[in-house]
Design an enzyme around this catalytic site. Structure first.
Site, short mmCIF file in Angstrom:
data_model
loop_
_atom_site.label_atom_id
_atom_site.label_comp_id
_atom_site.label_asym_id
_atom_site.label_seq_id
_atom_site.Cartn_x
_atom_site.Cartn_y
_atom_site.Cartn_z
N TYR A 48 0.84 -1.20 0.00
CA TYR A 48 0.00 0.00 0.00
C TYR A 48 0.87 1.25 0.00
CZ TYR A 48 -3.27 3.56 1.72
OH TYR A 48 -4.03 4.70 1.87
N ASP A 62 -0.53 16.34 5.26
CA ASP A 62 -1.48 15.57 4.45
C ASP A 62 -2.75 16.39 4.22
OD1 ASP A 62 -2.78 13.51 3.10
OD2 ASP A 62 -3.41 12.50 4.95
N ASP A 89 -3.42 5.50 -2.35
CA ASP A 89 -4.30 6.61 -1.99
C ASP A 89 -4.17 7.70 -3.06
OD1 ASP A 89 -5.54 8.75 -0.71
OD2 ASP A 89 -4.24 8.72 1.05
N ASP A 91 -6.22 10.59 -2.62
CA ASP A 91 -6.95 11.69 -2.00
C ASP A 91 -8.31 11.89 -2.67
OD1 ASP A 91 -4.96 12.04 -0.16
OD2 ASP A 91 -4.05 13.77 -1.12
N HIS A 116 -7.73 4.28 -3.95
CA HIS A 116 -8.95 4.74 -3.27
C HIS A 116 -9.07 6.25 -3.39
CE1 HIS A 116 -6.96 6.15 0.49
NE2 HIS A 116 -6.29 5.01 0.52
N GLU A 118 -11.59 9.62 -2.13
CA GLU A 118 -12.41 9.95 -0.96
C GLU A 118 -13.40 11.07 -1.22
OE1 GLU A 118 -9.38 12.72 1.62
OE2 GLU A 118 -8.73 10.70 1.04
N CYS A 126 -6.15 14.73 7.08
CA CYS A 126 -5.97 13.33 7.46
C CYS A 126 -7.30 12.81 7.98
CB CYS A 126 -4.89 13.22 8.53
SG CYS A 126 -4.79 11.60 9.29
N ARG A 161 -13.62 5.68 -0.63
CA ARG A 161 -13.45 5.95 0.80
C ARG A 161 -14.45 7.01 1.23
NH1 ARG A 161 -8.05 8.58 3.69
NH2 ARG A 161 -9.22 10.25 4.71
N GLU A 191 -13.78 5.23 6.67
CA GLU A 191 -12.70 5.86 7.42
C GLU A 191 -13.15 6.30 8.82
OE1 GLU A 191 -9.82 5.90 8.07
OE2 GLU A 191 -8.69 7.51 7.09
N ASN A 213 -8.81 0.49 8.02
CA ASN A 213 -7.60 1.28 8.21
C ASN A 213 -7.19 1.21 9.68
OD1 ASN A 213 -5.53 3.14 8.23
ND2 ASN A 213 -6.83 4.92 7.86
#
Length: 303
Positions: A48, A62, A89, A91, A116, A118, A126, A161, A191, A213
């Protein structure tokens, strides 16, 4: 690099297979290609690449300011050194829905197995911090559909996500996740769940593979492998664990050298050069080179 055997399509097939085999697969995050080699050597099933870890390694927060190119290039470097599928990821997709589509195309070309995306707004936070904001459901559905429609390899996995639990509550978050599945998401990533019962509620409501996660110092209790198996989860990521372990030892080592004046007392904390060369396959590169340059150039003049 010279000794991987699988191409990108084969690795994506492997990733699709493990998502559907009914087992829980533990997936650590890799912040470098070297760490990915270690993850494969230890017997894990995938790698990952997390946004929080990648941006931290760039010494950035982040919050979505690292670029698609920075994300994709690092993931490509990681994916090319291992036969394990690498997923990552992205974002919020780096822009409008059309940007999400471009992101998926680029990741396919770079050998990535999935990503993924989101439902936060930009600038994002984050997932385990307070004060998050999320986009309307229809905006996220556009992101998911764009990402799914952009796939050329059907085995590329699009993971949706949702950060809605912290903003709208669990029931609303589950409704969103159901809609993301209807939009074509291959997998769901809930999440910042606050309890085992919340993970259980998501599993009961969603009929596609689900990712958990288990990041340290976050909103969720660190569930064990057995607990997640019993809940019926398919993937668990440890997104920043390797980075935190490495940086903790770096910090302690730097402090020690300043205080003691040398590194003699901390040699046992270090990976030995012998192990380093084994992971780099130094000897195999040497043999490869000798097999090519195994001749002598004669003195016969050319015409």
């Amino acid at each position: 690099m010279l000794f991987t055997k699988k191409n990108a399509a084969e690795k994506r097939e492997d990733f699709r297979r493990i998502l559907n085999d009914g087992k829980l697969h533990q997936v650590p995050g890799a912040f470098s290609p070297y760490v990915a080699r270690m993850i494969e050597d230890k017997g894990y099933d995938a790698v990952y690449v997390g946004g929080a870890m990648l941006t931290a390694d760039l010494c950035l927060p982040d919050i979505g300011i690292a670029t698609l190119t920075e994300f994709a290039d690092r993931a490509e470097q990681i994916a090319r050194v291992t036969d394990l599928p690498t997923f990552m990821d992205v974002d919020t997709g780096f822009g409008e829905p059309m940007s999400a589509a471009r992101t998926v195309r680029m990741l396919e070309e770079k050998g990535i197995a999935g990503c993924h995306i989101e439902d936060q707004v930009m600038p994002k936070r984050c997932g385990h911090l307070d004060g998050k904001e999320i986009v309307p459901t229809d905006v996220m559905l556009q992101r998911v559909r764009a990402a799914v429609d952009a796939k050329r390899d059907p085995n590329f996995v699009v993971i949706a996500r949702s950060d809605a639990r912290a903003v709208e509550g669990l029931d609303a978050a589950i409704d969103r996740m159901k809609a993301y599945v209807d939009a074509g998401a291959d997998m769901i990533f809930p999440e910042a769940m606050k309890s085992e019962k919340e993970f259980e509620a998501v599993r009961e409501a969603i009929d596609v593979p689900i990712l958990a996660n288990m990041t340290e110092f976050g909103k969720s209790r660190l569930l064990t492998r057995k607990e997640l198996e019993d809940l019926g989860f398919n993937i668990v990521i440890y997104p920043v664990t390797t980075f935190r372990l490495a940086m903790g030892e770096v910090e302690r080592g730097l402090d020690h050298i300043l205080e003691a004046g040398d590194q003699n007392a901390i040699l046992d904390k270090m990976q030995h050069r012998k192990t380093l060369y084994e992971y780099l396959r130094y000897e195999e590169y040497s043999k490869f080179d000798q097999n090519i340059f195994n001749f002598e150039v004669g003195d016969t003049p050319t015409e």
